[in-house]
Design a protein around this motif. Structure first.
Motif, PDB file in Angstrom:
ATOM      1  N   LYS A  16       0.818  -1.204   0.000  1.00 65.35           N
ATOM      2  CA  LYS A  16       0.000   0.000   0.000  1.00 65.35           C
ATOM      3  C   LYS A  16       0.853   1.256   0.000  1.00 65.35           C
ATOM      4  O   LYS A  16       1.822   1.363   0.754  1.00 65.35           O
ATOM      5  N   VAL A  17       0.472   2.199  -0.854  1.00 67.88           N
ATOM      6  CA  VAL A  17       1.127   3.505  -0.915  1.00 67.88           C
ATOM      7  C   VAL A  17       0.027   4.562  -0.875  1.00 67.88           C
ATOM      8  O   VAL A  17      -0.981   4.455  -1.577  1.00 67.88           O
ATOM      9  N   THR A  18       0.208   5.573  -0.028  1.00 67.10           N
ATOM     10  CA  THR A  18      -0.740   6.686   0.033  1.00 67.10           C
ATOM     11  C   THR A  18      -0.066   7.929  -0.527  1.00 67.10           C
ATOM     12  O   THR A  18       0.969   8.365  -0.019  1.00 67.10           O
ATOM     13  N   SER A  19      -0.637   8.473  -1.599  1.00 68.88           N
ATOM     14  CA  SER A  19      -0.116   9.707  -2.205  1.00 68.88           C
ATOM     15  C   SER A  19      -0.965  10.873  -1.728  1.00 68.88           C
ATOM     16  O   SER A  19      -2.190  10.875  -1.898  1.00 68.88           O
ATOM     17  N   MET A  20      -0.301  11.846  -1.104  1.00 65.73           N
ATOM     18  CA  MET A  20      -0.985  13.021  -0.556  1.00 65.73           C
ATOM     19  C   MET A  20      -0.767  14.196  -1.512  1.00 65.73           C
ATOM     20  O   MET A  20       0.367  14.669  -1.674  1.00 65.73           O
ATOM     21  N   LEU A  21      -1.834  14.665  -2.138  1.00 65.76           N
ATOM     22  CA  LEU A  21      -1.767  15.782  -3.070  1.00 65.76           C
ATOM     23  C   LEU A  21      -2.318  17.002  -2.341  1.00 65.76           C
ATOM     24  O   LEU A  21      -3.532  17.223  -2.284  1.00 65.76           O
ATOM     25  N   SER A  22      -1.416  17.760  -1.756  1.00 61.22           N
ATOM     26  CA  SER A  22      -1.813  18.866  -0.875  1.00 61.22           C
ATOM     27  C   SER A  22      -1.883  20.168  -1.653  1.00 61.22           C
ATOM     28  O   SER A  22      -0.941  20.525  -2.373  1.00 61.22           O
ATOM     29  N   ARG A  23      -2.991  20.863  -1.489  1.00 63.61           N
ATOM     30  CA  ARG A  23      -3.137  22.144  -2.168  1.00 63.61           C
ATOM     31  C   ARG A  23      -2.395  23.220  -1.394  1.00 63.61           C
ATOM     32  O   ARG A  23      -2.639  23.417  -0.199  1.00 63.61           O
ATOM     33  N   LEU A  24      -1.499  23.899  -2.057  1.00 65.26           N
ATOM     34  CA  LEU A  24      -0.702  24.930  -1.410  1.00 65.26           C
ATOM     35  C   LEU A  24      -1.520  26.204  -1.255  1.00 65.26           C
ATOM     36  O   LEU A  24      -2.355  26.527  -2.108  1.00 65.26           O
ATOM     37  N   VAL A  25      -1.273  26.932  -0.180  1.00 66.54           N
ATOM     38  CA  VAL A  25      -1.978  28.194   0.051  1.00 66.54           C
ATOM     39  C   VAL A  25      -0.969  29.277   0.382  1.00 66.54           C
ATOM     40  O   VAL A  25       0.130  29.019   0.884  1.00 66.54           O
ATOM     41  N   SER A  26      -1.322  30.490   0.083  1.00 68.49           N
ATOM     42  CA  SER A  26      -0.531  31.652   0.498  1.00 68.49           C
ATOM     43  C   SER A  26      -1.449  32.556   1.302  1.00 68.49           C
ATOM     44  O   SER A  26      -2.672  32.398   1.285  1.00 68.49           O
ATOM     45  N   PHE A  27      -0.880  33.518   1.985  1.00 75.43           N
ATOM     46  CA  PHE A  27      -1.697  34.389   2.831  1.00 75.43           C
ATOM     47  C   PHE A  27      -1.991  35.709   2.127  1.00 75.43           C
ATOM     48  O   PHE A  27      -1.150  36.275   1.430  1.00 75.43           O
TER      49      PHE A  27
END
Length: 230
Positions: free
Chosen positions: A207-218
């Motif tokens: 099992k492999v979990t790929s985390m596709l995280s949305r980047l944010v700026s302020f």
């Protein structure tokens, strides 16, 4: 149509298989998924394909069909090109009681799963992963140095995403067909409304979990209010 790979502006003039054809036994072509690819990204991970397949098989056998695939797809390539694949696998290996432990080149794994994740997103959405997403991966079956905090986080992620996506998190289904070789589930709000998680399973056990995280700026006017980066 554009190439499947995140950020690529070239046209997709060839077909890329996701996962690669080498992962499937001969005669099971109906299980192959393809996406449009430019020439560069069609071959971008080709040097990693057999390496990653070999490591997955060795960390999955004798479960399911891992041994069969290793003998039919990997073993014949070990001596090819002056033993290139054999040398790659042996790099960093060491003796343990009863055998040999093979080190894992995580950089090769990351490159492989980056391309695979981009392909699955493109297949399910008919669109590239937007540029404001960062991809990282958790390799649940690979041995690493103990770290209680990291291990607890990875265990929590493993358990949370162990079921099929909830209805409102059904991002899209690339329709993988061969559960004895490879399946995946994609968790996330449709149309790229937030972060995305892809759960890959090889031979039912790796099992492999790929985390596709949305980047944010302020927001410069109000630092407490994050805004998506574009």
């Amino acid at each position: 149509m554009k190439c499947y790979f995140q950020g690529c502006v070239e046209k997709g003039t060839t077909k890329e298989h996701i996962p690669p054809r080498s992962f499937f036994p001969d005669g099971e072509k109906t299980n192959l998924l393809t996406v449009k690819s430019c020439e560069k990204h069609n071959g971008a991970k080709s040097t990693n394909d057999l390496y990653v397949l070999a490591q997955i098989c060795m960390n999955s056998a004798p479960s399911n069909r891992a041994r069969e695939v290793f003998l039919n797809k990997v073993a014949p390539q070990l001596s090819y090109n002056n033993d290139a694949l054999r040398k790659m696998l042996l790099e960093g290996s060491y003796q343990v009681d009863g055998g040999v432990a093979y080190a894992v080149n995580i950089e090769r794994f990351d490159e492989f799963f980056m391309a695979l994740s981009c392909g699955l997103i493109f297949k399910s959405q008919q669109a590239q992963l937007p540029s404001d997403y960062h991809i990282s991966h958790i390799y649940h079956r690979l041995v690493h140095e103990p770290d209680e905090q990291r291990d607890a986080i990875e265990t929590g992620i493993d358990e949370f995403y162990d079921e099929e996506p909830l209805d409102f998190m059904a991002f899209g289904n690339p329709k993988t067909h061969n559960e004895r070789i490879y399946t995946c589930e994609i968790h996330g709000l449709p149309k790229f409304q937030g972060s995305i998680t892809i759960v890959h399973r090889f031979f039912g056990v790796f099992k492999v979990t790929s985390m596709l995280s949305r980047l944010v700026s302020f927001n410069n006017d109000d630092p407490s209010q994050p805004t998506s980066q574009h």
